[in-house]
Scaffold this motif. Structure first.
Motif, PDB file in Angstrom:
ATOM      1  N   LEU A  97       0.854  -1.183   0.000  1.00 12.43           N
ATOM      2  CA  LEU A  97       0.000   0.000   0.000  1.00 12.43           C
ATOM      3  C   LEU A  97       0.891   1.235   0.000  1.00 12.43           C
ATOM      4  O   LEU A  97       1.909   1.265   0.695  1.00 12.43           O
ATOM      5  CB  LEU A  97      -0.901   0.029   1.240  1.00 12.43           C
ATOM      6  CG  LEU A  97      -1.975  -1.059   1.356  1.00 12.43           C
ATOM      7  CD1 LEU A  97      -2.629  -0.995   2.733  1.00 12.43           C
ATOM      8  CD2 LEU A  97      -3.017  -0.901   0.266  1.00 12.43           C
ATOM      9  N   THR A  98       0.532   2.225  -0.786  1.00 14.93           N
ATOM     10  CA  THR A  98       1.340   3.443  -0.871  1.00 14.93           C
ATOM     11  C   THR A  98       0.456   4.671  -0.721  1.00 14.93           C
ATOM     12  O   THR A  98      -0.587   4.778  -1.374  1.00 14.93           O
ATOM     13  CB  THR A  98       2.083   3.520  -2.222  1.00 14.93           C
ATOM     14  OG1 THR A  98       2.894   2.363  -2.381  1.00 14.93           O
ATOM     15  CG2 THR A  98       2.961   4.757  -2.281  1.00 14.93           C
ATOM     16  N   HIS A  99       0.875   5.567   0.162  1.00 16.46           N
ATOM     17  CA  HIS A  99       0.184   6.848   0.312  1.00 16.46           C
ATOM     18  C   HIS A  99       1.189   7.952   0.015  1.00 16.46           C
ATOM     19  O   HIS A  99       2.099   8.213   0.802  1.00 16.46           O
ATOM     20  CB  HIS A  99      -0.365   7.015   1.736  1.00 16.46           C
ATOM     21  CG  HIS A  99      -1.100   8.307   1.940  1.00 16.46           C
ATOM     22  ND1 HIS A  99      -2.378   8.517   1.476  1.00 16.46           N
ATOM     23  CD2 HIS A  99      -0.719   9.473   2.515  1.00 16.46           C
ATOM     24  CE1 HIS A  99      -2.760   9.745   1.778  1.00 16.46           C
ATOM     25  NE2 HIS A  99      -1.770  10.358   2.400  1.00 16.46           N
ATOM     26  N   VAL A 100       1.042   8.583  -1.131  1.00 18.46           N
ATOM     27  CA  VAL A 100       1.960   9.634  -1.562  1.00 18.46           C
ATOM     28  C   VAL A 100       1.190  10.938  -1.748  1.00 18.46           C
ATOM     29  O   VAL A 100       0.143  10.959  -2.401  1.00 18.46           O
ATOM     30  CB  VAL A 100       2.667   9.271  -2.892  1.00 18.46           C
ATOM     31  CG1 VAL A 100       3.546  10.424  -3.363  1.00 18.46           C
ATOM     32  CG2 VAL A 100       3.503   8.022  -2.728  1.00 18.46           C
ATOM     33  N   GLU A 101       1.709  12.003  -1.169  1.00 14.66           N
ATOM     34  CA  GLU A 101       1.174  13.347  -1.396  1.00 14.66           C
ATOM     35  C   GLU A 101       2.314  14.202  -1.933  1.00 14.66           C
ATOM     36  O   GLU A 101       3.100  14.769  -1.171  1.00 14.66           O
ATOM     37  CB  GLU A 101       0.623  13.941  -0.094  1.00 14.66           C
ATOM     38  CG  GLU A 101      -0.582  13.192   0.462  1.00 14.66           C
ATOM     39  CD  GLU A 101      -1.158  13.848   1.699  1.00 14.66           C
ATOM     40  OE1 GLU A 101      -0.851  15.041   1.957  1.00 14.66           O
ATOM     41  OE2 GLU A 101      -1.907  13.168   2.429  1.00 14.66           O
ATOM     42  N   GLY A 102       2.414  14.251  -3.245  1.00 17.73           N
ATOM     43  CA  GLY A 102       3.536  14.925  -3.884  1.00 17.73           C
ATOM     44  C   GLY A 102       3.592  16.424  -3.679  1.00 17.73           C
ATOM     45  O   GLY A 102       4.647  17.032  -3.843  1.00 17.73           O
TER      46      GLY A 102
END
Length: 298
Positions: A97-102
């Protein structure tokens, strides 16, 4: 898990998450391939590793498995990381699972938003870790990634008893004699290329040994080349091993640092990114300048 050559954001995120989980009654540890630098000791002065077999692995501020370091090689295998929380647009999505906020300035800010949603009050040490992560990844709130939301998060964390003035002094103002000697050496030897639009500094192991500097204190050196007037891309070439160099790239709005580094298998943010290149110092420099010339059209 925190990335190799740890900085304030990865450690602030790691320790902040660890303390938060422990306050929830979980068993949690922070791991890093290179250990924890002394300059961040205020985060871990009261930290003691717990003895347990981990059931869930979380990576914070780690865009790619290669950034974990050799000491965490077992976690680089596919399927080993359960969750990655990150703010790098170049994240490779290696976790289950990946949570990215660029667009968020720091991984620590993402964690703070998650913690706020839980409704749980933070301990002062947790707030201090998160504030450090946000402050360091925004260059004490002067980088382009700083937003009104960044300031609001920092203000809320400052309401805790965290002695933020001392944190900022330690992170941005206090430097060892060795670090000052390195700064003096690289600034005096800074090279300019491509009609002075590209500035380069080189940091070899010989220079570090001569100056008596600890590699862990080198946060912020990458900003030196871009401080020269007229420079669009600043390149910091730092020797890791005999023929391996870590490249830190800083750019102005005319150039995408992440795109530049992706050409060499790296990545990061639009204005700040990095990669590794093998070869001699001159070979590495030649590759970088050739690519920079192509991008700048020179």
């Amino acid at each position: 898990m925190t990335h190799k050559s740890p900085d304030g954001d990865t450690l602030g995120s790691g320790f902040g998450l660890c303390y938060f989980l422990r306050d929830m009654g979980k068993l949690a540890n922070v791991v890093n391939s290179d250990g924890f630098p002394e300059r961040y000791d205020f985060m871990y002065a009261e930290y003691t590793a717990q003895d347990f077999e981990p059931e869930y692995i979380i990576a914070v501020d780690i865009a790619d498995v290669t950034l974990m370091g050799s000491g965490l090689a077992k976690y680089q295998q596919e399927g080993m990381v359960d969750l990655c929380i990150d703010h790098h647009i170049s994240n490779k999505h290696y976790a289950k699972l990946t949570h990215v906020e660029g667009q968020t300035a720091a991984a620590a800010h993402i964690l703070y938003k998650i913690f706020k949603e839980s409704g749980r009050k933070l301990r002062d040490i947790t707030a201090k870790c998160l504030y450090t992560g946000i402050a360091t990844d925004t260059g004490c709130f002067k980088y382009e990634n700083t937003t009104p939301e960044t300031h609001m998060a920092a203000a809320e964390l400052m309401a805790y008893d965290i002695d933020f003035a001392n944190v900022n002094r330690k992170m941005f103002d206090v430097k060892s004699k060795g670090r000052l000697k390195v700064e003096q050496a690289v600034t005096g030897a800074m090279e300019y290329y491509l009609n002075d639009r590209c500035a380069v500094i080189s940091i070899t192991t010989e220079l570090m040994e001569r100056c008596g500097a600890d590699p862990a204190e080198f946060d912020g050196l990458a900003s030196i080349p871009l401080s020269a007037e007229g420079v669009i891309i600043g390149l910091t070439i730092k020797q890791r091993h005999s023929n391996v160099y870590k490249i830190s790239v800083r750019t102005t709005e005319e150039m995408d640092a992440s795109e530049f580094c992706s050409y060499f298998g790296g990545g990061g943010h639009i204005r700040a990114a990095g990669c590794e290149i093998k070869g001699t110092l001159e070979e590495v420099k030649e590759k970088l300048l050739e690519r920079a010339g192509q991008v700048l059209g020179i």
